[in-house]
Design an enzyme around this catalytic site. Structure first.
Site, PDB file in Angstrom:
ATOM      1  N   HIS A  81      -0.033 -41.356 104.934  1.00 38.79           N
ATOM      2  CA  HIS A  81       0.771 -42.559 104.750  1.00 38.79           C
ATOM      3  C   HIS A  81       1.765 -42.727 105.897  1.00 38.79           C
ATOM      4  O   HIS A  81       2.132 -41.755 106.571  1.00 38.79           O
ATOM      5  CB  HIS A  81       1.501 -42.500 103.419  1.00 38.79           C
ATOM      6  CG  HIS A  81       0.582 -42.653 102.249  1.00 38.79           C
ATOM      7  ND1 HIS A  81       1.037 -42.800 100.970  1.00 38.79           N
ATOM      8  CD2 HIS A  81      -0.776 -42.697 102.175  1.00 38.79           C
ATOM      9  CE1 HIS A  81       0.012 -42.922 100.150  1.00 38.79           C
ATOM     10  NE2 HIS A  81      -1.105 -42.864 100.862  1.00 38.79           N
ATOM     11  N   GLU A  83       5.008 -43.400 105.880  1.00 38.44           N
ATOM     12  CA  GLU A  83       6.264 -42.663 105.700  1.00 38.44           C
ATOM     13  C   GLU A  83       6.050 -41.190 106.043  1.00 38.44           C
ATOM     14  O   GLU A  83       6.875 -40.579 106.726  1.00 38.44           O
ATOM     15  CB  GLU A  83       6.759 -42.790 104.248  1.00 38.44           C
ATOM     16  CG  GLU A  83       7.020 -44.217 103.801  1.00 38.44           C
ATOM     17  CD  GLU A  83       5.811 -44.883 103.142  1.00 38.44           C
ATOM     18  OE1 GLU A  83       6.033 -45.820 102.360  1.00 38.44           O
ATOM     19  OE2 GLU A  83       4.654 -44.477 103.418  1.00 38.44           O
ATOM     20  N   CYS A 109       4.958 -44.669  97.854  1.00 38.98           N
ATOM     21  CA  CYS A 109       4.269 -44.071  96.713  1.00 38.98           C
ATOM     22  C   CYS A 109       5.074 -42.846  96.254  1.00 38.98           C
ATOM     23  O   CYS A 109       6.061 -42.468  96.890  1.00 38.98           O
ATOM     24  CB  CYS A 109       2.847 -43.670  97.101  1.00 38.98           C
ATOM     25  SG  CYS A 109       2.777 -42.239  98.213  1.00 38.98           S
ATOM     26  N   CYS A 112       5.241 -39.925  98.932  1.00 37.20           N
ATOM     27  CA  CYS A 112       6.147 -40.263 100.037  1.00 37.20           C
ATOM     28  C   CYS A 112       7.598 -40.290  99.567  1.00 37.20           C
ATOM     29  O   CYS A 112       8.497 -39.882 100.308  1.00 37.20           O
ATOM     30  CB  CYS A 112       5.740 -41.587 100.674  1.00 37.20           C
ATOM     31  SG  CYS A 112       4.214 -41.454 101.631  1.00 37.20           S
TER      32      CYS A 112
END
Length: 151
Positions: A81, A83, A109, A112
């Site tokens: 991801h 992040e 999410c 993260c």
């Protein structure tokens, strides 16, 4: 001199995140994150397969290249991801992000959100709400991390 208004700091950093999202190789969604401290960009990241692995849009992630519905089969996704990548990039280069803010094109999410909390990031500014983030929002709130949308 131009009469054009300068963007706010939030608009400025979110614009940078949107440009970074154009680098994403994910075949499903282009997401990016920009970590900022003292009004200075200190790390960026976008979603896609790990370094050295075939890019998602080249067939690298079987889940992303399937017809599985959004939000399903996430445990089979090979992509990192945005992040996560921005946090790892800072760590890779020895840059402290404790006390920083993170600008994301989508709200984080759960995984993260946990990384954001443990990295010491104090504020998450997002453009669009991710569809499965209610638990992450609650967790960020409980940990004292500000979560706010920006237009």
């Amino acid at each position: 001199m131009s009469n054009k208004e300068r963007p706010s700091w939030d608009q400025y950093f979110m614009n940078i995140a949107h440009v970074a999202a154009e680098r994403s190789s994910c075949s499903r969604r282009h997401v990016a994150a920009v970590i900022v401290k003292d009004k200075r960009v200190i790390s960026t990241g976008y979603n896609g397969t790990p370094r050295g692995v075939k890019n998602c849009d080249d067939g690298g992630c079987p889940r992303c290249n399937s017809d599985v519905a959004s939000g399903h089969g996430l445990d089979e996704c090979l992509c990192c991801h945005a992040e996560e990548n921005s946090i790892v990039q800072a760590a890779c280069h020895g840059i402290s992000i404790n006390g920083a803010s993170i600008y994301t094109t989508y709200s984080p999410c759960l995984l993260c959100a946990k990384m954001i909390i443990n990295a010491g990031i104090h504020e998450v500014i997002f453009h669009q709400r991710y569809s499965i983030d209610s638990t992450s929002s609650q967790l960020l709130n409980e940990a004292g991390v500000t979560l706010r949308p920006v237009e």
